[in-house]
Scaffold this motif. Structure first.
Motif, PDB file in Angstrom:
ATOM      1  N   LEU A 379     -15.420  -7.214  35.973  1.00  0.00           N
ATOM      2  CA  LEU A 379     -13.977  -7.097  35.754  1.00  0.00           C
ATOM      3  C   LEU A 379     -13.568  -5.628  35.651  1.00  0.00           C
ATOM      4  CD1 LEU A 379     -11.232  -8.377  35.182  1.00  0.00           C
ATOM      5  CD2 LEU A 379     -11.894  -8.587  32.780  1.00  0.00           C
ATOM      6  N   PHE A 380     -14.347  -4.841  34.917  1.00  0.00           N
ATOM      7  CA  PHE A 380     -14.060  -3.404  34.811  1.00  0.00           C
ATOM      8  C   PHE A 380     -14.211  -2.721  36.170  1.00  0.00           C
ATOM      9  CE2 PHE A 380     -14.922  -4.462  30.416  1.00  0.00           C
ATOM     10  CZ  PHE A 380     -14.082  -3.618  29.692  1.00  0.00           C
ATOM     11  N   LEU A 381     -15.271  -3.092  36.905  1.00  0.00           N
ATOM     12  CA  LEU A 381     -15.485  -2.516  38.238  1.00  0.00           C
ATOM     13  C   LEU A 381     -14.311  -2.796  39.162  1.00  0.00           C
ATOM     14  CD1 LEU A 381     -19.219  -3.326  39.111  1.00  0.00           C
ATOM     15  CD2 LEU A 381     -18.211  -1.060  38.892  1.00  0.00           C
ATOM     16  N   ALA A 382     -13.799  -4.022  39.088  1.00  0.00           N
ATOM     17  CA  ALA A 382     -12.723  -4.443  39.980  1.00  0.00           C
ATOM     18  C   ALA A 382     -11.488  -3.560  39.812  1.00  0.00           C
ATOM     19  CB  ALA A 382     -12.373  -5.904  39.708  1.00  0.00           C
ATOM     20  N   VAL A 383     -11.060  -3.396  38.572  1.00  0.00           N
ATOM     21  CA  VAL A 383      -9.842  -2.633  38.298  1.00  0.00           C
ATOM     22  C   VAL A 383     -10.061  -1.145  38.557  1.00  0.00           C
ATOM     23  CG1 VAL A 383      -8.140  -2.027  36.526  1.00  0.00           C
ATOM     24  CG2 VAL A 383      -9.072  -4.356  36.638  1.00  0.00           C
ATOM     25  N   ASN A 384     -11.209  -0.623  38.130  1.00  0.00           N
ATOM     26  CA  ASN A 384     -11.474   0.804  38.300  1.00  0.00           C
ATOM     27  C   ASN A 384     -11.520   1.194  39.772  1.00  0.00           C
ATOM     28  OD1 ASN A 384     -12.522   3.509  37.219  1.00  0.00           O
ATOM     29  ND2 ASN A 384     -14.109   2.919  38.654  1.00  0.00           N
ATOM     30  N   GLY A 385     -12.093   0.344  40.615  1.00  0.00           N
ATOM     31  CA  GLY A 385     -12.204   0.681  42.028  1.00  0.00           C
ATOM     32  C   GLY A 385     -10.862   0.957  42.671  1.00  0.00           C
ATOM     33  N   ILE A 386      -9.879   0.108  42.396  1.00  0.00           N
ATOM     34  CA  ILE A 386      -8.561   0.271  43.026  1.00  0.00           C
ATOM     35  C   ILE A 386      -7.778   1.417  42.394  1.00  0.00           C
ATOM     36  CG2 ILE A 386      -6.345  -0.858  43.464  1.00  0.00           C
ATOM     37  CD1 ILE A 386      -8.689  -1.840  45.178  1.00  0.00           C
ATOM     38  N   THR A 387      -7.809   1.548  41.078  1.00  0.00           N
ATOM     39  CA  THR A 387      -7.048   2.622  40.435  1.00  0.00           C
ATOM     40  C   THR A 387      -7.598   3.989  40.834  1.00  0.00           C
ATOM     41  OG1 THR A 387      -8.435   2.374  38.440  1.00  0.00           O
ATOM     42  CG2 THR A 387      -6.314   1.224  38.464  1.00  0.00           C
ATOM     43  N   GLU A 388      -8.912   4.144  40.895  1.00  0.00           N
ATOM     44  CA  GLU A 388      -9.491   5.425  41.315  1.00  0.00           C
ATOM     45  C   GLU A 388      -9.292   5.660  42.807  1.00  0.00           C
ATOM     46  OE1 GLU A 388     -13.512   6.231  40.221  1.00  0.00           O
ATOM     47  OE2 GLU A 388     -12.912   6.917  38.227  1.00  0.00           O
ATOM     48  N   CYS A 389      -9.276   4.587  43.584  1.00  0.00           N
ATOM     49  CA  CYS A 389      -8.994   4.709  45.011  1.00  0.00           C
ATOM     50  C   CYS A 389      -7.630   5.358  45.221  1.00  0.00           C
ATOM     51  CB  CYS A 389      -9.052   3.328  45.644  1.00  0.00           C
ATOM     52  SG  CYS A 389      -8.197   3.155  47.207  1.00  0.00           S
ATOM     53  N   PHE A 390      -6.628   4.899  44.495  1.00  0.00           N
ATOM     54  CA  PHE A 390      -5.273   5.435  44.638  1.00  0.00           C
ATOM     55  C   PHE A 390      -5.195   6.884  44.152  1.00  0.00           C
ATOM     56  CE2 PHE A 390      -0.958   6.271  43.190  1.00  0.00           C
ATOM     57  CZ  PHE A 390      -0.205   5.855  44.275  1.00  0.00           C
ATOM     58  N   THR A 391      -5.744   7.151  42.975  1.00  0.00           N
ATOM     59  CA  THR A 391      -5.648   8.505  42.419  1.00  0.00           C
ATOM     60  C   THR A 391      -6.418   9.514  43.271  1.00  0.00           C
ATOM     61  OG1 THR A 391      -7.514   8.024  40.938  1.00  0.00           O
ATOM     62  CG2 THR A 391      -5.312   7.699  40.053  1.00  0.00           C
ATOM     63  N   SER A 392      -7.570   9.127  43.816  1.00  0.00           N
ATOM     64  CA  SER A 392      -8.340  10.043  44.666  1.00  0.00           C
ATOM     65  C   SER A 392      -7.582  10.394  45.941  1.00  0.00           C
ATOM     66  CB  SER A 392      -9.687   9.418  45.032  1.00  0.00           C
ATOM     67  OG  SER A 392     -10.491   9.247  43.895  1.00  0.00           O
ATOM     68  N   ALA A 393      -6.798   9.446  46.449  1.00  0.00           N
ATOM     69  CA  ALA A 393      -6.036   9.685  47.674  1.00  0.00           C
ATOM     70  C   ALA A 393      -4.814  10.567  47.435  1.00  0.00           C
ATOM     71  CB  ALA A 393      -5.600   8.351  48.278  1.00  0.00           C
ATOM     72  N   LEU A 394      -4.351  10.661  46.186  1.00  0.00           N
ATOM     73  CA  LEU A 394      -3.107  11.381  45.882  1.00  0.00           C
ATOM     74  C   LEU A 394      -3.317  12.720  45.197  1.00  0.00           C
ATOM     75  CD1 LEU A 394      -0.067  10.466  46.308  1.00  0.00           C
ATOM     76  CD2 LEU A 394      -1.787   8.740  46.750  1.00  0.00           C
ATOM     77  N   MET A 395      -4.419  12.912  44.504  1.00  0.00           N
ATOM     78  CA  MET A 395      -4.622  14.135  43.731  1.00  0.00           C
ATOM     79  C   MET A 395      -4.683  15.369  44.625  1.00  0.00           C
ATOM     80  SD  MET A 395      -7.479  13.232  40.851  1.00  0.00           S
ATOM     81  CE  MET A 395      -7.107  12.238  39.403  1.00  0.00           C
ATOM     82  N   CYS A 396      -4.013  16.430  44.199  1.00  0.00           N
ATOM     83  CA  CYS A 396      -4.140  17.705  44.886  1.00  0.00           C
ATOM     84  C   CYS A 396      -5.408  18.407  44.381  1.00  0.00           C
ATOM     85  CB  CYS A 396      -2.921  18.586  44.641  1.00  0.00           C
ATOM     86  SG  CYS A 396      -2.690  19.064  42.912  1.00  0.00           S
ATOM     87  N   LYS A 397      -5.713  19.567  44.949  1.00  0.00           N
ATOM     88  CA  LYS A 397      -6.946  20.269  44.589  1.00  0.00           C
ATOM     89  C   LYS A 397      -6.994  20.588  43.094  1.00  0.00           C
ATOM     90  CE  LYS A 397      -9.588  24.491  45.480  1.00  0.00           C
ATOM     91  NZ  LYS A 397      -9.656  24.838  44.053  1.00  0.00           N
ATOM     92  N   GLU A 398      -5.879  21.058  42.534  1.00  0.00           N
ATOM     93  CA  GLU A 398      -5.865  21.425  41.109  1.00  0.00           C
ATOM     94  C   GLU A 398      -6.089  20.202  40.230  1.00  0.00           C
ATOM     95  OE1 GLU A 398      -3.613  22.333  43.342  1.00  0.00           O
ATOM     96  OE2 GLU A 398      -4.233  24.442  43.552  1.00  0.00           O
ATOM     97  N   GLU A 399      -5.489  19.069  40.623  1.00  0.00           N
ATOM     98  CA  GLU A 399      -5.677  17.841  39.841  1.00  0.00           C
ATOM     99  C   GLU A 399      -7.117  17.338  39.941  1.00  0.00           C
ATOM    100  OE1 GLU A 399      -1.254  15.758  40.005  1.00  0.00           O
ATOM    101  OE2 GLU A 399      -2.551  15.674  41.774  1.00  0.00           O
ATOM    102  N   VAL A 400      -7.709  17.478  41.128  1.00  0.00           N
ATOM    103  CA  VAL A 400      -9.114  17.096  41.286  1.00  0.00           C
ATOM    104  C   VAL A 400      -9.987  17.966  40.385  1.00  0.00           C
ATOM    105  CG1 VAL A 400     -11.059  17.025  42.896  1.00  0.00           C
ATOM    106  CG2 VAL A 400      -8.811  16.213  43.622  1.00  0.00           C
TER     107      VAL A 400
END
Length: 529
Positions: A379-400
């Motif tokens: 259950l934790f894996l399921a939610v984390n995968g999608i939320t991190e997928c979105f944030t990784s696609a949107l973060m700029c270099k400084e946020e990364v």
């Protein structure tokens, strides 16, 4: 490419990747059941934990950051510079293979040769296989960026089947070969994988189909590193983003494979216990790997293409923002319901599944508790995968870069918690530590998503709220199946087991019917893709 077209192709890529993961996990699942009857638990533990960790660490550290950086943004770019950058994965892979190979050979505990023969050859073979796989990295990124679905399906399917056939053949004919069996199978797997991509692009480039699609690479020679006069060798913006992702990937690998590093470097479990843990882990991760991971990988491409990295929600195209928010909400709802279903029914059917799969060796001792805890972890894996997928696609270099510090703190905390929980609770402690780790990462990602959409009318995090009727059915199902396990499972004969399975089937049917009528928007989304 229009956002709607990207969504359609991404959904097809996700479903195809899911089928590949099904094949891979089912083959691994069947292979473990088969090899348990011919080989020792210790040998399986060394292959599936120690040597696989070497291979995955080299491959992850050498290519993950490059994949993240080079798949961001549009497919229209200077592909000569991108390909040049991707070829740097090979020397990086050689470096990590040499360094980590020496660690595996000289600093870690060496298995007893009478129980696990040919350990040194295994280390060399698995390190070499990582380098061979990296030779196909530019081709993989090209195919992924242009959504070549069939290529990925065929290449990985042929690789898995070839590896499986060779492993079974050698286990039956030459079981005394030990690690030679798995070394040869691993080398065959990566060789077939790379050759499939090479053959495809040799035939595709210059063909009428490539011309029709306006494919950015015209000749096979262009797939090799090349210098362009009066221009830099690589795109420095991509290179800087790669370095940011590399710092993050180094830490993310520790979080992803943390329990294996603790087992490998701290010797908290012997090789036999590591083998049992890995078998239960593979069984527990079947759905997580073949559904959640392909969705995460494919929709990362979707979010990276539809939204622009580093821009606020007001600076994005509002039509694309609306589509991305809607897709994110529905994806969160989809993985949440899958995760809840596994958690609820996994608790009551863990012992039965292990007893059928591996007999008393797995169903006695800590095996059932391991699988029950893993059902919650899914259950934790399921939610984390999608939320991190979105944030990784949107973060700029400084946020990364800022997120790297969060990952660093999590890495240290996770390793400490893993060590202590393992001493207190045995192998179950690994899964409890992973749950804690995933919970913190989910909290960080959801905070980012909330902050990104706060100046818009979209609230995609509502996808984490199932309907009250469905939640009630889940609770009733959990109680009924738990009582059924106490009454009918697992030492009361096959008729009692059949009653227990029938009870679960009825509860699952009730859950799915409720889901169909209460989550109509999600049902329409799944059907439309």
């Amino acid at each position: 490419m229009a956002a709607q077209d990207v969504l359609g192709q991404t959904a097809r890529l996700a479903s195809s990747s899911a089928l590949l993961q099904v094949l891979f996990r089912v083959v691994t699942f069947a292979l473990n059941a088969f090899t348990l009857r011919y080989l020792s638990r210790e040998l399986i533990g060394v292959v599936n934990v120690r040597l696989t960790l070497l291979y995955s660490t080299v491959v992850f550290l050498a290519r993950e950051a490059f994949r993240r950086a080079c798949l961001s943004g549009s497919a229209k770019r200077n592909w000569t510079k991108t390909i040049n950058l991707l070829w740097l994965t090979v020397p990086l892979g050689v470096f990590w293979s040499l360094i980590l190979g020496l660690v595996w050979l000289h600093l870690l505990e060496v298995p007893d040769p009478s129980v696990v023969p040919h350990y040194q050859a295994g280390v060399v073979a698995f390190g070499l296989s990582a380098i061979i796989e990296l030779l196909g990295e530019p081709l993989w990124v090209l195919a992924q960026a242009h959504l070549f679905v069939r290529l990925k399906v065929i290449a990985e399917s042929l690789s898995i089947v070839s590896k499986c056939i060779l492993t079974v053949t050698l286990v039956i004919l030459y079981p005394h070969w030990g690690l030679y069996i798995f070394s040869l199978a691993q080398l065959l797997y990566v060789s077939v994988l790379v050759m499939c991509y090479v053959i495809y692009f040799v035939m595709f480039l210059g063909s009428p189909e490539a011309t029709k699609k306006s494919f950015p690479v015209a000749r096979v020679k262009a797939l090799l590193p090349s210098f362009v006069e009066d221009e830099t060798f690589v795109n420095w913006k991509e290179a800087r983003l790669t370095w940011s992702f590399f710092k993050q990937s180094f830490l993310k690998q520790i979080l992803t494979e943390g329990e294996r590093y603790v087992m490998t470097f701290l010797n908290v479990l012997n090789f036999g216990d590591q083998g049992v843990y890995d078998i239960v882990n593979n069984l527990g991760s079947l759905v997580a790997r073949f559904i959640f991971l392909p969705i995460e990988e494919s929709f990362y491409v979707f979010f990276a293409k539809v939204l622009e990295r580093g821009k606020t929600v007001k600076d994005q195209k509002q039509g694309d923002v609306a589509m991305a928010a809607n897709v994110l909400e529905l994806l969160l709802k989809l993985v949440l319901l899958i995760g809840l279903t596994i958690t609820v029914f996994g608790y009551a059917y863990s012992q039965l599944a292990l007893d059928i799969y591996g007999g008393s060796m797995l169903s006695s001792g800590t095996g059932p508790d391991l699988l029950r805890c893993y059902s919650l972890y899914v259950l934790f894996l399921a939610v984390n995968g999608i939320t991190e997928c979105f944030t990784s696609a949107l973060m700029c270099k400084e946020e990364v870069d800022r997120y790297n510090f969060v990952i660093l703190a999590l890495s240290f905390i996770f390793l400490c918690i893993s060590y202590f929980l393992t001493h207190w609770y045995g192998s179950v402690g690994f899964i409890l530590a992973n749950c804690f780790n995933m919970g913190i990462r989910i909290a960080h990602s959801t905070h980012y998503i909330h902050h990104f959409f706060r100046e818009s009318s979209h609230r995609p995090l509502r996808g984490l709220l199932p309907s009250p009727a469905l939640l009630l059915v889940y609770i009733i199902s959990a109680v009924v199946t738990a009582f059924s396990e106490v009454l009918f499972c697992c030492d009361k004969g096959w008729m009692a087991r059949l009653i227990h399975v029938s009870t679960g089937a009825l509860c699952l049917a009730a859950t799915l019917v409720t889901m169909f009528f209460s989550e109509t928007k999600l049902v329409h989304f799944v059907r439309s893709q």
